[in-house]
Design an enzyme around this catalytic site. Structure first.
Site, PDB file in Angstrom:
ATOM      1  N   LYS A  76     -12.230  -1.950   0.173  1.00 36.54           N
ATOM      2  CA  LYS A  76     -11.501  -1.103  -0.784  1.00 36.54           C
ATOM      3  C   LYS A  76     -12.201  -1.173  -2.143  1.00 36.54           C
ATOM      4  O   LYS A  76     -13.228  -0.547  -2.331  1.00 36.54           O
ATOM      5  CB  LYS A  76     -10.032  -1.480  -0.776  1.00 36.54           C
ATOM      6  CG  LYS A  76      -9.462  -1.351   0.659  1.00 36.54           C
ATOM      7  CD  LYS A  76      -8.020  -1.650   0.779  1.00 36.54           C
ATOM      8  CE  LYS A  76      -7.568  -1.817   2.208  1.00 36.54           C
ATOM      9  NZ  LYS A  76      -7.671  -0.636   3.073  1.00 36.54           N
ATOM     10  N   SER A 100       0.798  -1.222   0.000  1.00 34.47           N
ATOM     11  CA  SER A 100       0.000   0.000   0.000  1.00 34.47           C
ATOM     12  C   SER A 100       0.836   1.281   0.000  1.00 34.47           C
ATOM     13  O   SER A 100       0.294   2.356  -0.209  1.00 34.47           O
ATOM     14  CB  SER A 100      -0.946  -0.003   1.199  1.00 34.47           C
ATOM     15  OG  SER A 100      -0.200  -0.105   2.388  1.00 34.47           O
ATOM     16  N   HIS A 131      -5.371  -4.768  -1.435  1.00 35.48           N
ATOM     17  CA  HIS A 131      -5.315  -3.791  -2.530  1.00 35.48           C
ATOM     18  C   HIS A 131      -5.286  -4.443  -3.909  1.00 35.48           C
ATOM     19  O   HIS A 131      -5.309  -3.746  -4.918  1.00 35.48           O
ATOM     20  CB  HIS A 131      -4.090  -2.884  -2.368  1.00 35.48           C
ATOM     21  CG  HIS A 131      -4.129  -2.098  -1.103  1.00 35.48           C
ATOM     22  ND1 HIS A 131      -4.809  -0.906  -0.989  1.00 35.48           N
ATOM     23  CD2 HIS A 131      -3.608  -2.352   0.127  1.00 35.48           C
ATOM     24  CE1 HIS A 131      -4.694  -0.454   0.255  1.00 35.48           C
ATOM     25  NE2 HIS A 131      -3.972  -1.312   0.949  1.00 35.48           N
TER      26      HIS A 131
HETATM   27  N1  PMP Z   1      -4.309  -5.360   4.804  1.00 35.74           N
HETATM   28  C1  PMP Z   1      -3.806  -4.343   4.073  1.00 35.74           C
HETATM   29  C2  PMP Z   1      -2.672  -4.629   3.144  1.00 35.74           C
HETATM   30  C3  PMP Z   1      -4.378  -3.057   4.163  1.00 35.74           C
HETATM   31  O1  PMP Z   1      -3.886  -2.051   3.438  1.00 35.74           O
HETATM   32  C4  PMP Z   1      -5.473  -2.852   5.027  1.00 35.74           C
HETATM   33  C5  PMP Z   1      -6.196  -1.520   5.137  1.00 35.74           C
HETATM   34  N2  PMP Z   1      -5.465  -0.396   5.157  1.00 35.74           N
HETATM   35  C6  PMP Z   1      -5.932  -3.921   5.797  1.00 35.74           C
HETATM   36  C7  PMP Z   1      -5.337  -5.159   5.656  1.00 35.74           C
HETATM   37  C8  PMP Z   1      -7.057  -3.747   6.771  1.00 35.74           C
HETATM   38  O2  PMP Z   1      -8.259  -3.788   6.104  1.00 35.74           O
HETATM   39  P1  PMP Z   1      -9.562  -3.069   6.681  1.00 35.74           P
HETATM   40  O3  PMP Z   1      -9.439  -1.627   6.334  1.00 35.74           O
HETATM   41  O4  PMP Z   1     -10.688  -3.758   5.990  1.00 35.74           O
HETATM   42  O5  PMP Z   1      -9.560  -3.296   8.161  1.00 35.74           O
END
Ligand code: PMP
Length: 396
Positions: free
Chosen positions: A241, A182, A210
């Site tokens: 997402k 990310s 992602h």
């Molecule tokens: N895994 C990754 C790689 C993420 O970027 C995120 C969210 N930023 C999450 C897990 C967590 O997901 P959620 O927002 O649904 O709690």
């Protein structure tokens, strides 16, 4: 002043000194490519609504339909919080991912944290990319397993660590990785990870937060895009997402999923998702499968945006996806650039160490299939102007 009040104030003061104090800013219309903040319209490069589904009328309708069954699920899954619609959703997720079974969770954070802390025990070895998401890091911490944190995407380093674990006689080994990272928008080397996991008799878990919705013939994720889904032991992904809703899934074979039903504490000890959310997720699974043209549009726009920034001599790092960093380097210059862009109607938030490595502070642009060419051109003009007027020198 109480000891707690005094301590918290001094911790906050320290964060402020370090330039890391955060506060909440209300935003409206964040599901759209242009949002409103502080009474201003800004082109939105900060949401994860990659396919633009979060305001899809069918999702709103699904929520309304689901809510007819009740506002809340009233209990945890193993008590009376499991219904036929949730059962069907999990079968649909398993079919989508090509696995025997799947489980839904309230969020990606709880899925990673819960699954890793349930699977791994003291004496096990876990191999985690240095830039994996915080929820993976926290799940590992809770588990008490021995952590081997390998340098980002560095397969030689991972192999050296696997060899070390083998030498120590550790039997159970798990490799865990984000598929799309990310912060840099780069992609895990799944081919190499699979050949290493086979060679060292490890298991592999991937986080498609992602990659889901965006990659794969039907938005299944990067593992499907690369034709490697069948070789992954445990798939995790979010519905928050590209799917535009909230929640997450874990998918794998029956043994792994039954084990999680019996041991995963954030699954067992929390109230099930409400019917409105279950209905929205079921609808979003269908919308994502049918979103081929949105996926093509997103990839085309991301490639163009990246190339335009590169042509301006800017550093977009190793991005290969819809997440495009503009790496500036210096923290203050990054914050200034972000403010200057905001004054010109563009929202890209600065990301600073320790979230990213020292010396690589950046703005992150998350593209959406619903950005128009005009939004992107306006943003590129604003970036070019801001870089010039702020005299920003870009770190290479
Ligand atoms: N895994 C990754 C790689 C993420 O970027 C995120 C969210 N930023 C999450 C897990 C967590 O997901 P959620 O927002 O649904 O709690």
């Amino acid at each position: 002043m109480s000891v707690w009040e005094e301590t918290l104030r001094s911790r906050l003061a320290r964060l402020e000194q370090e330039g890391r104090l955060r506060s909440l800013v209300p935003v409206a219309r964040a599901v759209y490519p242009v949002l409103e903040r502080d009474g201003r319209s800004l082109i939105n490069f900060s949401s994860n609504n990659y396919l633009g589904l979060a305001n899809h009328p069918e999702l709103m309708e699904a929520a309304r339909k689901g809510a007819q069954r009740g506002a809340g699920a009233t209990a945890s899954r193993l008590i009376v919080g499991h219904d036929e619609e949730t059962e069907r959703l999990e079968q649909e997720i398993a079919a989508f991912k090509g696995t025997e079974a799947a489980l839904v969770f309230g969020s990606g954070y709880t899925a990673n944290m819960g699954v890793l802390s349930a699977l791994l025990q003291r004496g096990d070895a876990v191999f985690s990319d240095k830039w994996n998401h915080a929820s993976i890091v926290d799940g590992i911490r809770l588990s008490g397993a021995t952590l081997f944190r390998y340098r980002h995407l560095d397969m030689d380093h991972l192999e050296a660590q696997l060899r070390l674990a083998e030498k120590k006689g550790i039997r159970r080994k798990l490799i865990v990785t984000d598929t799309v990272f990310s912060m840099d928008g780069d992609v895990a080397r799944l081919h190499d990870l699979i050949s290493l996991k086979e060679r060292y008799d490890a298991a592999l878990m991937v986080d498609e937060a992602h990659g889901g919705g965006v990659f794969g013939p039907y938005g299944e994720g990067v593992a499907h895009h690369m034709g490697l889904a069948g070789k992954v032991d445990l798939h995790m992904g979010t519905f928050s997402k590209a799917f535009g809703v909230v929640g997450a899934y874990v998918a794998g074979n029956r043994t792994w999923i039954s084990y999680l039903v019996n041991t995963c504490r954030p699954f067992i000890y929390t109230t099930a998702l409400p019917p409105a959310v279950i209905e929205m997720i079921r609808t979003s699974l269908r919308l994502v499968r049918e979103a081929g043209s949105r996926r093509i549009a997103l990839h085309r726009k991301a490639a163009r945006f990246r190339n335009r920034l590169k042509a301006l001599g800017l550093n977009v790092g190793p991005s290969e996806t819809q997440i495009i960093p503009l790496i500036v380097g210096d923290v203050h210059a990054t914050v200034k650039l972000s403010q200057s862009l905001m004054e010109n109607g563009v929202l890209a938030v600065p990301i600073r160490p320790p979230t990213v490595p020292e010396g690589t502070a950046r703005l992150r642009f998350s593209l959406m299939a619903t950005h128009t060419e005009e939004h992107l051109e306006t943003a590129i003009d604003a970036i070019e102007r801001a870089v010039r007027t702020e005299g920003v020198t870009i770190h290479d």
